[in-house]
Design an enzyme around this catalytic site. Structure first.
Site, PDB file in Angstrom:
ATOM      1  N   ARG A  19       0.889  -1.210  -0.174  1.00 41.10           N
ATOM      2  CA  ARG A  19      -0.059   0.007   0.092  1.00 41.10           C
ATOM      3  C   ARG A  19       0.806   1.150   0.115  1.00 41.10           C
ATOM      4  O   ARG A  19       2.078   1.061   0.070  1.00 41.10           O
ATOM      5  CB  ARG A  19      -1.051  -0.203   1.041  1.00 41.10           C
ATOM      6  N   ASP A  66       7.770 -10.243   7.718  1.00 38.83           N
ATOM      7  CA  ASP A  66       8.056  -9.181   8.550  1.00 38.83           C
ATOM      8  C   ASP A  66       9.528  -8.772   8.488  1.00 38.83           C
ATOM      9  O   ASP A  66      10.275  -9.773   8.624  1.00 38.83           O
ATOM     10  CB  ASP A  66       7.711  -9.743  10.065  1.00 38.83           C
ATOM     11  N   VAL A  67       9.958  -7.484   8.254  1.00 36.30           N
ATOM     12  CA  VAL A  67      11.316  -7.104   8.030  1.00 36.30           C
ATOM     13  C   VAL A  67      12.079  -7.264   9.353  1.00 36.30           C
ATOM     14  O   VAL A  67      13.514  -7.247   9.249  1.00 36.30           O
ATOM     15  CB  VAL A  67      11.477  -5.698   7.204  1.00 36.30           C
ATOM     16  N   ASN A  93      11.470  -0.098   1.829  1.00 36.13           N
ATOM     17  CA  ASN A  93      10.333   0.826   2.150  1.00 36.13           C
ATOM     18  C   ASN A  93       9.603   0.717   3.290  1.00 36.13           C
ATOM     19  O   ASN A  93       8.831   1.811   3.939  1.00 36.13           O
ATOM     20  CB  ASN A  93       9.586   1.002   0.814  1.00 36.13           C
ATOM     21  N   SER A 148      13.291   9.922   4.771  1.00 36.43           N
ATOM     22  CA  SER A 148      12.392  10.824   4.864  1.00 36.43           C
ATOM     23  C   SER A 148      13.097  12.275   4.868  1.00 36.43           C
ATOM     24  O   SER A 148      14.316  12.281   5.233  1.00 36.43           O
ATOM     25  CB  SER A 148      11.643  10.454   6.077  1.00 36.43           C
ATOM     26  N   TYR A 161      11.535   8.190  14.927  1.00 34.40           N
ATOM     27  CA  TYR A 161      11.275   8.263  13.528  1.00 34.40           C
ATOM     28  C   TYR A 161      12.539   8.827  13.048  1.00 34.40           C
ATOM     29  O   TYR A 161      13.346   8.330  12.041  1.00 34.40           O
ATOM     30  CB  TYR A 161      10.120   8.846  13.154  1.00 34.40           C
ATOM     31  N   VAL A 162      12.800   9.995  13.233  1.00 33.05           N
ATOM     32  CA  VAL A 162      13.933  10.895  12.820  1.00 33.05           C
ATOM     33  C   VAL A 162      15.210  10.222  13.036  1.00 33.05           C
ATOM     34  O   VAL A 162      16.037   9.961  11.998  1.00 33.05           O
ATOM     35  CB  VAL A 162      13.893  12.304  13.234  1.00 33.05           C
ATOM     36  N   ALA A 163      15.649   9.549  14.235  1.00 32.86           N
ATOM     37  CA  ALA A 163      16.776   8.677  14.375  1.00 32.86           C
ATOM     38  C   ALA A 163      16.771   7.674  13.618  1.00 32.86           C
ATOM     39  O   ALA A 163      17.996   7.362  12.869  1.00 32.86           O
ATOM     40  CB  ALA A 163      16.851   8.301  15.915  1.00 32.86           C
TER      41      ALA A 163
HETATM   42  P1  NAD Z   1       1.816   2.970   4.894  1.00 30.97           P
HETATM   43  O1  NAD Z   1       1.757   2.873   6.332  1.00 30.97           O
HETATM   44  O2  NAD Z   1       1.056   3.398   4.087  1.00 30.97           O
HETATM   45  O3  NAD Z   1       2.912   1.649   4.399  1.00 30.97           O
HETATM   46  C1  NAD Z   1       3.771   1.156   5.020  1.00 30.97           C
HETATM   47  C2  NAD Z   1       4.137  -0.276   4.583  1.00 30.97           C
HETATM   48  O4  NAD Z   1       5.202  -1.007   5.434  1.00 30.97           O
HETATM   49  C3  NAD Z   1       2.901  -1.010   4.598  1.00 30.97           C
HETATM   50  O5  NAD Z   1       2.895  -2.036   3.761  1.00 30.97           O
HETATM   51  C4  NAD Z   1       3.359  -2.134   6.057  1.00 30.97           C
HETATM   52  O6  NAD Z   1       2.684  -3.312   5.985  1.00 30.97           O
HETATM   53  C5  NAD Z   1       4.770  -1.985   5.915  1.00 30.97           C
HETATM   54  N1  NAD Z   1       5.400  -2.462   7.185  1.00 30.97           N
HETATM   55  C6  NAD Z   1       5.231  -1.711   8.335  1.00 30.97           C
HETATM   56  N2  NAD Z   1       6.107  -2.550   9.380  1.00 30.97           N
HETATM   57  C7  NAD Z   1       6.464  -3.761   8.533  1.00 30.97           C
HETATM   58  C8  NAD Z   1       7.254  -4.856   8.902  1.00 30.97           C
HETATM   59  N3  NAD Z   1       7.724  -4.834  10.162  1.00 30.97           N
HETATM   60  N4  NAD Z   1       7.623  -5.811   8.127  1.00 30.97           N
HETATM   61  C9  NAD Z   1       7.348  -5.772   7.013  1.00 30.97           C
HETATM   62  N5  NAD Z   1       6.356  -4.627   6.273  1.00 30.97           N
HETATM   63  C10 NAD Z   1       6.148  -3.580   7.206  1.00 30.97           C
HETATM   64  O7  NAD Z   1       3.104   4.130   4.966  1.00 30.97           O
HETATM   65  P2  NAD Z   1       3.880   5.054   3.553  1.00 30.97           P
HETATM   66  O8  NAD Z   1       3.653   6.308   3.838  1.00 30.97           O
HETATM   67  O9  NAD Z   1       3.545   4.349   2.126  1.00 30.97           O
HETATM   68  O10 NAD Z   1       5.270   4.820   3.994  1.00 30.97           O
HETATM   69  C11 NAD Z   1       6.478   4.179   3.344  1.00 30.97           C
HETATM   70  C12 NAD Z   1       7.454   4.306   3.711  1.00 30.97           C
HETATM   71  O11 NAD Z   1       7.850   5.737   3.224  1.00 30.97           O
HETATM   72  C13 NAD Z   1       7.978   4.293   4.857  1.00 30.97           C
HETATM   73  O12 NAD Z   1       9.367   4.048   5.256  1.00 30.97           O
HETATM   74  C14 NAD Z   1       7.859   5.888   5.434  1.00 30.97           C
HETATM   75  O13 NAD Z   1       8.684   6.097   6.508  1.00 30.97           O
HETATM   76  C15 NAD Z   1       8.260   6.496   4.427  1.00 30.97           C
HETATM   77  N6  NAD Z   1       7.897   8.017   4.567  1.00 30.97           N
HETATM   78  C16 NAD Z   1       6.354   8.232   4.271  1.00 30.97           C
HETATM   79  C17 NAD Z   1       6.153   9.329   4.442  1.00 30.97           C
HETATM   80  C18 NAD Z   1       4.638   9.945   4.181  1.00 30.97           C
HETATM   81  O14 NAD Z   1       4.369  11.135   4.140  1.00 30.97           O
HETATM   82  N7  NAD Z   1       3.681   9.121   3.907  1.00 30.97           N
HETATM   83  C19 NAD Z   1       7.138  10.666   4.280  1.00 30.97           C
HETATM   84  C20 NAD Z   1       8.446  10.255   4.463  1.00 30.97           C
HETATM   85  C21 NAD Z   1       8.807   8.775   4.374  1.00 30.97           C
END
Ligand code: NAD
Length: 255
Positions: A19, A66-67, A93, A148, A161-163
C-alpha cells in the site's frame, strides 16, 4: 520512456509493497519492465498489487514477510531468486511511526524507540544483507532506501522516527562506499505524502495547513511522485549516482 529508464530483465524486491508509497513503487518498477516482488506482513494487499501487475502484463509474485524476522526476510529473497533468477534491486520501504513514539523525549519510552529502529533501520539492513550475494552478482545491483525529510533534518515530537531515518541515510552512504563500484546504494527522502501513515495529519485541518504552508510546492505528494525518483535511482539513468539522498519533498529541505 527512454531506454535509460528501462528495467526489463531486472528483479526488484519492494518491502512494504502492499500500500501507499511501496505500492506505487512496485507498480512503477513493473511499468518500467522489472519483475517485482512486493512484500509486507499481511498477504491481502501484496497479493492485490502482484495481481494488478500481472493483469497489466508484468511479472510479480507476492511474498509476505516481517522485515524484523530474519527467517522471513531470507525467504523473500530466496523466493524472488527462485521465481525470477536473482535480485537486482532492493527497495527498503517498510516503515512506520507509531503513536507511542510521538512526543517529547521525556514522554517516549525506550521500547518505542527500539521498535521504530527495529523496523525502519534494522529491517532495511536485514533485507539488504540477505540480498547481498544476489546484488553483488547482478550487473546492475541497486539498493534504494526510503528515508524521509526526517533523515535530513530534525522534526519535533518524532525523535525515534527521525533517528531511524538519519540512521538509514548513514547506512546508505556507508554501504555505497563498501559496495562501489558493484552495487549502487541511494536513498529517497520524501516529504509529506498522502498515505495511511499521514492520514491522521491530513484529517487535522490545523496540522495539514501548517504542513502545506511549510512546503514550497503547497501540497502533500501523491505516492506515485515518490515512485518516479525510485525508478530513476534503480535505472541506468542513475548509473553514476551512488551514496546520494534524493529529496522528493516539494522543497521542504530547500528552506
Ligand atoms: P504505509 O503505512 O501506507 O505503508 C507502510 C508499509 O510498510 C505497509 O505496507 C506496511 O505493511 C509495511 N510495514 C510496516 N512494518 C513492517 C514490518 N515490520 N515488516 C514488513 N512490512 C512492514 O506508509 P507509507 O506512507 O507508504 O510509508 C512508506 C515508507 O515511506 C515508510 O518507510 C515511511 O517512513 C516513508 N515515508 C513516508 C512519508 C509519508 O508522508 N507518507 C514521508 C516520508 C517517508
Amino acid at each position: 520512456m527512454s531506454d535509460l529508464f528501462d528495467l526489463d530483465g531486472r528483479v526488484a524486491v519492494v518491502t512494504g509493497g502492499g500500500r501507499g508509497i511501496g505500492r506505487a513503487i512496485a507498480i512503477e518498477l513493473a511499468n518500467a519492465g522489472a519483475a517485482v516482488v512486493p512484500s509486507a506482513r499481511s498477504t491481502d494487499e501484496i497479493e492485490a498489487v502482484a495481481g494488478e501487475i500481472r493483469e497489466s502484463g508484468g511479472d510479480a509474485v507476492a511474498v509476505s514477510a516481517d522485515v524484523t524476522d530474519s527467517a522471513d526476510v531470507n525467504d523473500v529473497i530466496d523466493r524472488a531468486a527462485a521465481e525470477f533468477g536473482g535480485v537486482d534491486v532492493v527497495v527498503n520501504n517498510a516503515g512506520f511511526n507509531p503513536d507511542d513514539a510521538l512526543g517529547r523525549p521525556e514522554e517516549v519510552d525506550t521500547e518505542s524507540l527500539d521498535r521504530v529502529l527495529d523496523v525502519n533501520l534494522n529491517g532495511a539492513y536485514e533485507v539488504t544483507h540477505a540480498a547481498a550475494a544476489h546484488l553483488l552478482e547482478s550487473d546492475g545491483g541497486s539498493v534504494i532506501n526510503v528515508a524521509s525529510v526526517g533523515g535530513l533534518v530534525g522534526l519535533p515530537r518524532q525523535h525515534p522516527y527521525v533517528a531511524s531515518k538519519h540512521g538509514l541515510v548513514g547506512l546508505t552512504k556507508s554501504m555505497s562506499l563498501d559496495w562501489a563500484p558493484d552495487v549502487r546504494v541511494n536513498a529517497v527522502a520524501p516529504g509529506y505524502v498522502s498515505t495511511e501513515l499521514t492520514a491522521d495529519l491530513e484529517e487535522n485541518d490545523r496540522l495539514r495547513q501548517s504542513i502545506v504552508d511549510r512546503t514550497p510546492l503547497d501540497r502533500f505528494a501523491e505516492p506515485s511522485e515518490i515512485a518516479g525518483p525510485v525508478v530513476f535511482l534503480a535505472s541506468e539513468a542513475a548509473g553514476y549516482v551512488t551514496g546520494s539522498v534524493l529529496a522528493a519533498d516539494g522543497g521542504w529541505t530547500a528552506r
